[in-house]
Scaffold this motif. Structure first.
Motif, PDB file in Angstrom:
ATOM      1  N   TYR A 154      -8.881  -1.406   9.841  1.00 43.66           N
ATOM      2  CA  TYR A 154      -7.880  -1.091   8.826  1.00 43.66           C
ATOM      3  C   TYR A 154      -6.586  -0.682   9.524  1.00 43.66           C
ATOM      4  O   TYR A 154      -6.572   0.262  10.318  1.00 43.66           O
ATOM      5  CB  TYR A 154      -8.390   0.034   7.920  1.00 43.66           C
ATOM      6  N   SER A 169       0.817  -1.213   0.000  1.00 47.56           N
ATOM      7  CA  SER A 169       0.000   0.000   0.000  1.00 47.56           C
ATOM      8  C   SER A 169       0.849   1.261   0.000  1.00 47.56           C
ATOM      9  O   SER A 169       2.061   1.224   0.240  1.00 47.56           O
ATOM     10  CB  SER A 169      -0.933   0.017   1.216  1.00 47.56           C
ATOM     11  N   SER A 180      -0.806  -2.468   4.237  1.00 45.35           N
ATOM     12  CA  SER A 180      -2.075  -2.240   4.911  1.00 45.35           C
ATOM     13  C   SER A 180      -2.764  -3.583   5.120  1.00 45.35           C
ATOM     14  O   SER A 180      -2.746  -4.440   4.223  1.00 45.35           O
ATOM     15  CB  SER A 180      -2.988  -1.325   4.087  1.00 45.35           C
ATOM     16  N   TRP A 236      -2.393   0.241   9.050  1.00 44.11           N
ATOM     17  CA  TRP A 236      -1.319   0.616   8.117  1.00 44.11           C
ATOM     18  C   TRP A 236       0.008   0.608   8.850  1.00 44.11           C
ATOM     19  O   TRP A 236       0.086   1.000  10.019  1.00 44.11           O
ATOM     20  CB  TRP A 236      -1.581   1.997   7.536  1.00 44.11           C
TER      21      TRP A 236
END
Length: 267
Positions: free
Chosen positions: A209, A170, A223, A211
């Motif tokens: 989510y 990502s 990610s 990261w």
């Protein structure tokens, strides 16, 4: 305090909105319960004295933190005690009385449908805001990889109540905060329409989510999307998608999408 700019506004906007028999006071501050009662009652008296030409009772509602922020508003008595709210009433012990007079004036103009002199304009400091957060320099990837590639894929089958985890190559999420959009979709195949329907986004409680910058030298990131399958999930074929933007060394943003393998959810 005025460095690097004023820490407290000296011009604030006030506003009344009327919807039917409801008057909404746009209050640019946090107001205590008792101060709010006194302000609301004062405006209500103005509206009721004029009868407003309606048979319905008027209702006054306060909408705090509207249009601007100027700390707290307390009653005269609360200000004397100087607890947190009183000590944060920046304009002094008569702040509430000033707002009451202002909103009474606005209520009068509302009833008479008269224009109000806008007066001084609040200072717009958006262009002077200091930020101590560093910009994203760039995003990079290892040779043979592309943004959106799947590093850790889903299993072929899951039961409701279990957890799906998929990891993608990502870019930095601050490249695009996806306002009004989503960093992820959980999608279910619809046999009737032969399309993928969105079953969940990053706004659902059952999704998470994460990261992480894995290599600062080359700007590499990953990610991870986690979906805790709720008991209410319909059986069927699903997939997880991740959306983002990468930034190259020339500061050019490029959108990307990553898609997991298809997997089955059963009861």
């Amino acid at each position: 305090m005025s460095l690097p700019y004023k820490w407290q506004p000296d011009v604030v906007p006030t506003q009344i909105l009327q919807i039917g028999n409801v008057a909404i006071l746009g209050m640019p501050a946090e107001i205590t319960t008792m101060a709010g009662r006194r302000l609301r009652d004062a405006v209500l008296r103005v509206l009721e004295e004029k009868n407003y030409g309606q048979s319905e009772d008027m209702h006054v509602v306060l909408a705090s933190l509207s249009n601007a922020y100027s700390s707290y508003v307390t009653t005269f008595e609360e200000y004397q005690v100087q607890r947190y709210e009183g000590a944060s009433t920046m304009y002094g012990q008569y702040t509430l009385e000033a707002y009451i007079r202002q909103f009474e004036m606005l209520a009068d103009h509302l009833l008479l449908r008269d224009d109000v002199d806008p007066g001084l304009e609040p200072t717009n400091l958006l262009g002077q805001q200091l930020s101590f957060k560093l910009n994203v320099m760039f995003d990079g990837i290892r040779r043979g990889r592309s943004f959106g590639d799947v590093l850790e894929d889903a299993h072929p089958r899951y039961r409701t109540g279990s957890t799906v985890k998929v990891t993608f190559v990502s870019g930095h999420p601050r490249n695009d905060m996806m306002l009004e959009r989503s960093f992820l979709h959980v999608e279910r195949w619809n046999n009737g329409t032969e399309t993928w329907d969105v079953a969940a986004t990053d706004g659902n409680w059952e999704t998470k989510y994460y990261w992480k910058r894995t290599n600062s030298l080359i700007g590499e990131s990953r990610s991870t999307v986690v979906w805790d399958i709720p008991p209410t999930a319909k059986p069927g074929i699903y997939r997880i998608r991740h959306f983002g933007n990468s930034k190259n060394i020339l500061q050019i943003l490029k959108p990307y999408t990553g898609t997991s393998r298809e997997f089955e959810v059963v009861l």
